[in-house]
Structures are given as C-alpha cells and as structure tokens.
Write a protein that holds these residues in place. Structure first.
Motif, PDB file in Angstrom:
ATOM      1  N   TYR A  43      -5.687  73.979 -77.635  1.00 41.29           N
ATOM      2  CA  TYR A  43      -6.407  74.511 -76.475  1.00 41.29           C
ATOM      3  C   TYR A  43      -5.859  75.898 -76.118  1.00 41.29           C
ATOM      4  N   PHE A  44      -4.537  75.998 -76.046  1.00 39.18           N
ATOM      5  CA  PHE A  44      -3.906  77.261 -75.631  1.00 39.18           C
ATOM      6  C   PHE A  44      -3.885  78.277 -76.773  1.00 39.18           C
ATOM      7  N   GLY A  78       0.696  80.621 -64.248  1.00 39.66           N
ATOM      8  CA  GLY A  78       1.725  81.374 -64.971  1.00 39.66           C
ATOM      9  C   GLY A  78       1.404  81.502 -66.452  1.00 39.66           C
ATOM     10  N   GLY A  98      -1.699  82.701 -69.340  1.00 41.43           N
ATOM     11  CA  GLY A  98      -2.948  83.434 -69.523  1.00 41.43           C
ATOM     12  C   GLY A  98      -2.884  84.790 -68.851  1.00 41.43           C
ATOM     13  N   HIS A  99      -3.664  85.692 -69.381  1.00 41.17           N
ATOM     14  CA  HIS A  99      -3.710  87.043 -68.817  1.00 41.17           C
ATOM     15  C   HIS A  99      -4.987  87.720 -69.268  1.00 41.17           C
ATOM     16  N   ARG A 100      -5.572  88.514 -68.411  1.00 47.68           N
ATOM     17  CA  ARG A 100      -6.794  89.224 -68.781  1.00 47.68           C
ATOM     18  C   ARG A 100      -6.576  90.115 -69.998  1.00 47.68           C
ATOM     19  N   PRO A 108      -4.001  83.704 -55.663  1.00 52.09           N
ATOM     20  CA  PRO A 108      -3.284  82.879 -56.643  1.00 52.09           C
ATOM     21  C   PRO A 108      -3.555  83.226 -58.096  1.00 52.09           C
ATOM     22  N   ASN A 156       2.794  84.321 -68.700  1.00 51.65           N
ATOM     23  CA  ASN A 156       2.762  85.677 -68.153  1.00 51.65           C
ATOM     24  C   ASN A 156       4.002  85.903 -67.284  1.00 51.65           C
ATOM     25  N   VAL A 157       4.066  87.079 -66.694  1.00 50.76           N
ATOM     26  CA  VAL A 157       5.256  87.499 -65.950  1.00 50.76           C
ATOM     27  C   VAL A 157       5.653  86.502 -64.861  1.00 50.76           C
ATOM     28  N   VAL A 171      -5.187  69.778 -67.517  1.00 48.93           N
ATOM     29  CA  VAL A 171      -5.468  71.209 -67.774  1.00 48.93           C
ATOM     30  C   VAL A 171      -6.534  71.332 -68.853  1.00 48.93           C
ATOM     31  N   LEU A 205      -3.525  81.820 -74.898  1.00 51.92           N
ATOM     32  CA  LEU A 205      -2.891  81.745 -73.573  1.00 51.92           C
ATOM     33  C   LEU A 205      -1.375  81.632 -73.752  1.00 51.92           C
TER      34      LEU A 205
HETATM   35  N1  ACO Z   1      -4.797  77.358 -67.733  1.00 53.13           N
HETATM   36  C1  ACO Z   1      -5.785  76.715 -68.418  1.00 53.13           C
HETATM   37  N2  ACO Z   1      -6.838  77.351 -68.971  1.00 53.13           N
HETATM   38  C2  ACO Z   1      -6.886  78.675 -68.845  1.00 53.13           C
HETATM   39  C3  ACO Z   1      -5.894  79.395 -68.139  1.00 53.13           C
HETATM   40  C4  ACO Z   1      -4.816  78.678 -67.593  1.00 53.13           C
HETATM   41  N3  ACO Z   1      -3.849  79.317 -66.935  1.00 53.13           N
HETATM   42  N4  ACO Z   1      -6.209  80.711 -68.146  1.00 53.13           N
HETATM   43  C5  ACO Z   1      -7.363  80.804 -68.812  1.00 53.13           C
HETATM   44  N5  ACO Z   1      -7.775  79.586 -69.237  1.00 53.13           N
HETATM   45  C6  ACO Z   1      -8.939  79.272 -70.050  1.00 53.13           C
HETATM   46  C7  ACO Z   1     -10.216  79.335 -69.203  1.00 53.13           C
HETATM   47  O1  ACO Z   1     -10.506  78.076 -68.642  1.00 53.13           O
HETATM   48  C8  ACO Z   1     -11.232  79.788 -70.223  1.00 53.13           C
HETATM   49  O2  ACO Z   1     -11.541  78.669 -71.019  1.00 53.13           O
HETATM   50  P1  ACO Z   1     -13.064  78.489 -71.575  1.00 53.13           P
HETATM   51  O3  ACO Z   1     -13.263  79.647 -72.521  1.00 53.13           O
HETATM   52  O4  ACO Z   1     -13.081  77.156 -72.207  1.00 53.13           O
HETATM   53  O5  ACO Z   1     -13.959  78.581 -70.345  1.00 53.13           O
HETATM   54  C9  ACO Z   1     -10.445  80.752 -71.123  1.00 53.13           C
HETATM   55  O6  ACO Z   1      -9.074  80.315 -71.029  1.00 53.13           O
HETATM   56  C10 ACO Z   1     -10.532  82.210 -70.671  1.00 53.13           C
HETATM   57  O7  ACO Z   1     -10.112  82.281 -69.314  1.00 53.13           O
HETATM   58  P2  ACO Z   1     -10.688  83.272 -68.222  1.00 53.13           P
HETATM   59  O8  ACO Z   1     -10.476  82.669 -66.874  1.00 53.13           O
HETATM   60  O9  ACO Z   1     -12.065  83.688 -68.611  1.00 53.13           O
HETATM   61  O10 ACO Z   1      -9.734  84.509 -68.437  1.00 53.13           O
HETATM   62  P3  ACO Z   1      -9.560  85.716 -67.424  1.00 53.13           P
HETATM   63  O11 ACO Z   1      -9.132  86.874 -68.257  1.00 53.13           O
HETATM   64  O12 ACO Z   1     -10.758  85.895 -66.572  1.00 53.13           O
HETATM   65  O13 ACO Z   1      -8.397  85.218 -66.470  1.00 53.13           O
HETATM   66  C11 ACO Z   1      -6.270  84.815 -65.550  1.00 53.13           C
HETATM   67  C12 ACO Z   1      -7.069  85.650 -66.572  1.00 53.13           C
HETATM   68  C13 ACO Z   1      -6.911  84.932 -64.164  1.00 53.13           C
HETATM   69  C14 ACO Z   1      -4.856  85.398 -65.484  1.00 53.13           C
HETATM   70  C15 ACO Z   1      -6.238  83.342 -66.009  1.00 53.13           C
HETATM   71  O14 ACO Z   1      -5.603  83.260 -67.279  1.00 53.13           O
HETATM   72  C16 ACO Z   1      -5.535  82.432 -64.998  1.00 53.13           C
HETATM   73  O15 ACO Z   1      -6.171  81.950 -64.077  1.00 53.13           O
HETATM   74  N6  ACO Z   1      -4.200  82.185 -65.175  1.00 53.13           N
HETATM   75  C17 ACO Z   1      -3.472  81.381 -64.204  1.00 53.13           C
HETATM   76  C18 ACO Z   1      -3.101  82.220 -62.995  1.00 53.13           C
HETATM   77  C19 ACO Z   1      -1.997  83.224 -63.304  1.00 53.13           C
HETATM   78  O16 ACO Z   1      -0.984  82.883 -63.896  1.00 53.13           O
HETATM   79  N7  ACO Z   1      -2.202  84.456 -62.842  1.00 53.13           N
HETATM   80  C20 ACO Z   1      -1.220  85.524 -62.989  1.00 53.13           C
HETATM   81  C21 ACO Z   1      -1.700  86.547 -63.965  1.00 53.13           C
HETATM   82  S1  ACO Z   1      -0.445  87.776 -64.194  1.00 53.13           S
HETATM   83  C22 ACO Z   1      -0.570  88.684 -62.773  1.00 53.13           C
HETATM   84  O17 ACO Z   1      -1.575  88.830 -62.160  1.00 53.13           O
HETATM   85  C23 ACO Z   1       0.660  89.302 -62.311  1.00 53.13           C
END
Ligand code: ACO
Length: 442
Positions: A365-366, A317, A319-321, A279, A374-375, A308, A371
């Motif tokens: 927050y975002f 949907g 956030g992105h690494r 996920p 994403n795609v 959230v 954040l």
């Molecule tokens: N919703 C709420 N908060 C978020 C989200 C989100 N979608 N994404 C990141 N954050 C927050 C984290 O809680 C963290 O907060 P903190 O600094 O207070 O602890 C901060 O933003 C950094 O987040 P990380 O998890 O460290 O970022 P990472 O680069 O490891 O994760 C990821 C990237 C996995 C994509 C993450 O943004 C996420 O879980 N998104 C939701 C799932 C998603 O949409 N995935 C698809 C990605 S695109 C793809 O793979 C095709």
C-alpha cells in the motif's frame, strides 16, 4: 496561429526557453504554439486559445501542477529526496550551521560573514521584547487555549502594537523587520506556553543563543538563573534549521497569497501561522503523537495499519505532496530523535513509531503510493522527550518557519511579475433567477 508573448505574458529574466508546445483546438481547428520555458507553459498563453469569447484556463485544485512564482530561496527534488537552501544541501546546513545563520541565508541570499553574523545575532537577540499590549493580549486567552490560536492572534496584532513593523524602511535603509519578526515569533511562542501553565512571561535574555533564549523564556524559574543544556540547545537548533523553509508549501503559499494584497509582513505571516495549524500540514506533528498514544502498544500496530489501508485512517507523519522518497529532513530528525531520546531515557512511543515505519516501508500500500516518513513523523517524539507538551509542537514548527515566510514574502514583494492573487473558479451553482418574496415561496 502562434501565441506571442504580449506585455502581460512577457518573458521574465532568468526564463529558460525550451521550445514550443503545438496544440490543435478540435473545437475550432486552430493550431497554437505555446512557448515552453522552465518546464511550464504560461496560463496567460493558454488563455489565448479561444473557441468563443472566453479563453482557456487551467483547472488545478491544490495547485498540484501549477508554478506560482520564481524563487531563488529553496530547491526541492522530491524524487531524489533532495533539499537545499540557496544551493546549500540541508544535510550540510544541519550538520554545520546554526539556525540563525540559515535564517540570514534565506533572507539575504548568503551565509553571513563573521562580522555580519554578530550584528545579525544581536538584531534578533534584541528584537523580541514584548510590550504590555502583547502581554495583555496573551493573558486574555483562556488558560487551555491552543497556543497556535494565541500565536495566530498575536502575529496579526503586531502591526497594531508596533506600527513601525507595518512600515517599509526608507529607500536604501536596512529593513529591521525580519529580525524583529523572527525574535517576536519566538517570544510569543514562549509566552503562549507559559500562559497555558498559568506562569508569567520571561523576558528575552539577549546574551543567549536563539534556541537558548527560547529555552530560558519557556523554562526559567522565577528569580533563579537559567542554565542552558547544550544538548537540548543543539537539538532545537537542528530541528529549527530543518523547519526554516520548505519552498511553496501550503503556509508559504498562504503568506505569498495574502502578501500579494500589499498587506504588511506581520499580517502575511499570521496567514502562514493559520495555514500551518492544519493537521495535514504543520499540525501533523501533534497528530502523530496523538496517533502513537492512541495505538498505545506495539502489539496494536498491525491492526491500526489495517484501518489505514482500508482508508479509515491516515498514517500521520507519512506521505508528502512533493517527496516521493524519504524526506531528507526525516532522516536527520530520526538520528536526533535517537540521540535526544537517549538523553531523556527513551520514549515508550518510539518503539511504536519504529514498528509503524518498518511495516509501512515494506507494505505494498505504502510502496505503491510512495509514502515515506515526513519531517513530522519523529519531530514530535523529540519535543515530547524535551518536555514540551504536544499542543506546542506546531508552535515549535512555526518559530523557525517565520524566517522562511518572511524571506518568501520579501522575494514576492520585490518580484515585478507578481500580482494580487485572484484565481478563477468553475461556477457550478444555480443559473440566474428572479427573487421571490418570502410569502410567495412554496
Ligand atoms: N496515510 C495513508 N494513506 C495516505 C497517506 C497517509 N499518511 N498520505 C497519502 N495517502 C494515500 C491517499 O489516501 C491516496 O491514496 P489513493 O490514491 O488510494 O486515493 C494517495 O496516498 C495519495 O494521497 P493524496 O492525499 O492525494 O496526496 P497529497 O499529495 O494530496 O497529500 C499529504 C499529501 C497531505 C501530506 C498526505 O500524504 C497526508 O495527509 N499525510 C498525513 C499528514 C501529514 O503527515 N502531513 C504533514 C506533511 S509534511 C508538512 O506539511 C510539514
């Protein structure tokens, strides 16, 4: 002491030296100069810094700051929100190319010339016929099995069903495997879909385009001709261009890592399918739809956002690494979501998605965490509008991604610098101790 590159840390072709990094090890007082090239230091050079017997290693869970390969396939600038394949910006490819052209570009480095395009289209169109073993394998799954499970198993079964897919071609011979894998990926995806409906598979129609054939394999009714809706065909083609490759993401890293053992490309691609299922990666498009359904109404969006921000939920949907700006694929997909949803008379969930996006883009927050959508934020809405059930969304991502996985597998297999992947760990378990028979354990 200056660290020299030895034969293992040898400078590779295309490396751009940028000077050195001087490091003093306070444990020993020794000073080291590590060569810096392409914004990296080699971990092998770091390992030459020793206080006792053991040299330094880097600790990087998630490989966030570690480059694992050199690649000429995809360029991604996360701060600028820029994505290009072999130098072509994704916006130009999405607007003007077909998925099949982009697959050729990823695999061969260039867009095909007109004659090559015809041959390549033919190779993919004719490469997807499933034999009886594949039919039986898919039929053996429970009717309500997740189609990603079926796809994972079927991709892993390919070398057994088609042993030629496990064999590298003779020197100088063209490799038929990329076309076969792309074609079989789409056949397996459509078979998994029909299996869930209790319907028999439909054989590929070699006269149709790649997305047109997929639509036919999904939706053709027994004994009736299938008419491809060109607007849906175009929307699928654009979505698949956007999903074809994305640099060193989780599933591509899985493909390269598993491929480094020397295994066949089908097994390496099966590893990619498994990683994509999660996920936090490709499974996010299904998770987005489930989230939108759960929110249920625009009036519930504010309350959901509070959860959230309290860290109780993730906004799927978002956030992105790598992207710390709008994912360029999300911009293109949003436009298509509007167009396709317009065809399909709107979606009750689109309003919720737009409200979530509006609030998120304005909220501290975002904004502070950079954040953005994403795609996957809008892709599920398009697939839903096309009548594809949410369980199939990640499969719809995997179909085009096979092209990127195979391109990355080929590049990795041809790279003399690559080795079998075998990372280090920091052991945190018990120290060495003596075995005690069960009767004497208190
Ligand atoms: N919703 C709420 N908060 C978020 C989200 C989100 N979608 N994404 C990141 N954050 C927050 C984290 O809680 C963290 O907060 P903190 O600094 O207070 O602890 C901060 O933003 C950094 O987040 P990380 O998890 O460290 O970022 P990472 O680069 O490891 O994760 C990821 C990237 C996995 C994509 C993450 O943004 C996420 O879980 N998104 C939701 C799932 C998603 O949409 N995935 C698809 C990605 S695109 C793809 O793979 C095709």
């Amino acid at each position: 002491m200056t660290v020299q590159h030895d034969h293992k840390g040898a400078k590779s072709a295309g490396e751009n030296p940028q000077g050195t990094l001087s490091v003093t090890d306070d444990r020993t007082g020794e000073t080291y100069e590590l060569p810096v090239a392409d914004g990296t230091v080699r971990a092998a050079d770091l390992n030459k810094i020793k206080a006792e017997e053991i040299g330094l290693a880097s600790y990087d869970p998630g490989l966030v700051y570690t480059a694992t390969c050199r690649s000429a396939i995809t360029f991604l600038d996360g701060d600028a929100g820029h994505l290009a394949h072999r130098g072509y910006p994704i916006e130009e490819l999405a607007a003007q190319a077909t998925f099949i052209e982009v697959a050729h570009l990823l695999l061969n480095g260039e867009l095909p010339k007109a004659a090559d395009l015809k041959a390549w289209e033919r190779a993919v169109a004719t490469g997807g016929t499933a034999d009886e073993h594949l039919h039986k394998l898919v039929a053996s799954f429970p009717r309500d099995a997740h189609p990603m499970s079926i796809m994972l198993s079927a991709m892993g079964a390919l070398p057994a069903v088609y042993p030629e897919l496990a064999q590298a071609p003779a020197d100088g011979e063209p490799d038929p495997r990329p076309a076969r894998l792309i074609a079989l990926g789409s056949t397996i995806a459509a078979m998994a879909y029909r299996h869930g409906l209790g319907e028999a598979p439909v054989a590929p129609d070699t006269e149709l385009s790649f997305p047109g054939n997929f639509m036919s394999m999904m939706w053709k009714k027994d004994g009736q001709p299938y008419e491809v809706d060109p607007r849906v065909e175009k929307a699928l083609d654009v979505l698949w261009i956007l999903h074809a490759d994305h640099e060193q993401n989780c599933s591509t890293n899985a493909v390269r890592s598993v491929g480094s053992s020397g295994v066949d490309p089908c097994s390496a691609v099966a590893a990619g399918v498994a990683a994509l299922y999660g996920p936090l990666h490709g499974g996010a498009n299904e998770a987005v739809l489930n989230m939108l359904r759960e929110i249920g109404d625009v009036s519930n969006v504010a309350e959901f956002m509070t959860h959230v921000k309290n860290g109780e939920r993730r906004l799927m949907g978002f956030g992105h690494r790598v992207y710390k700006n709008y994912d360029p694929r999300a911009t293109i997909i949003k436009k298509y979501a509007m167009d396709v949803l317009d065809i399909a008379d709107g979606s009750p969930l689109l309003d919720i998605a737009l409200e979530l996006e509006k609030i998120a883009l304005d909220d501290d927050y975002f904004v502070q965490r950079r954040l953005y959508p994403n795609v996957d934020f809008y892709s599920g809405l398009i697939y839903q509008a096309l009548g594809i059930p949410s369980k199939m969304f990640t499969v719809m991502f995997a179909v085009p991604r096979v092209s990127g996985w195979v391109a990355q597998w080929m590049e990795s297999a041809a790279d003399p610098e690559q080795k079998i992947v075998r990372p280090r760990q920091i052991y945190t378990g018990a120290p060495t101790r003596t075995y005690i028979p069960a009767q004497r354990r208190d």
